[in-house]
Design an enzyme around this catalytic site. Sequence first.
Site, PDB file in Angstrom:
ATOM      1  CG  LEU A   1      -1.855  -1.200   1.356  1.00  0.00           C
ATOM      2  CD1 LEU A   1      -2.657  -1.125   2.658  1.00  0.00           C
ATOM      3  CD2 LEU A   1      -2.781  -1.311   0.152  1.00  0.00           C
ATOM      4  CB  CYS A   2       4.377   1.717  -0.303  1.00  0.00           C
ATOM      5  SG  CYS A   2       5.706   2.919  -0.245  1.00  0.00           S
TER       6      CYS A   2
END
Length: 189
Positions: free
Chosen positions: A64-65
């Site tokens: 989720l970066c």
Amino acid sequence: MIDRRTLLVTGLAAVIVPSGAAPLRAQVSRITAYAFSFPALEGGDIRLADYTGRPMLIVNTASLCGFTPQYAGLQELWSEFRSRGFVVIGVPSNDFGGQEPGGAAEIGETAHHQYGVTFPIAAKAVVKGSNAHPFYKWAAEARPKDVPRWNFHKYLIGRDGYIAEVFPESVAPDDTRVKTAVGRALADS
């Protein structure tokens, strides 16, 4: 005038470290990256010893970066250099911004299905601090100024098993600096 103690120490040093030889400390075998392994995302282990003599890029990843699209670049790097012996290993970590909160299924969905990753992916691991995975503790000791500060930090391990280069998250896998370093590591005998 030389006293007896100085003469003794000088003579002993000559016996321990012959002229022109490396200091004794440098002659002692040091641990290499090949001493470590990671639990694999889908079971079993990723034993770095299985890749002895092969350059590796070890990258802490997160699903989720903002840097997650680097998975695609890592896959391209792996595809380009794999036939020459190069290895990429992803190490998911939730250490930075809680950006890898899921389990193996969610990590696999992101890496394998969204980005088409075929290189080895480890199970989620801690990469910083006192609870860090032993590989990351070793790397931090070897390169204390080059520890992961965010997701997608890259350690290039040379054929000798030592850290050859370090690339922070801001340096994408398709960056010329990364490709040049990988090419150099592959050319080293």
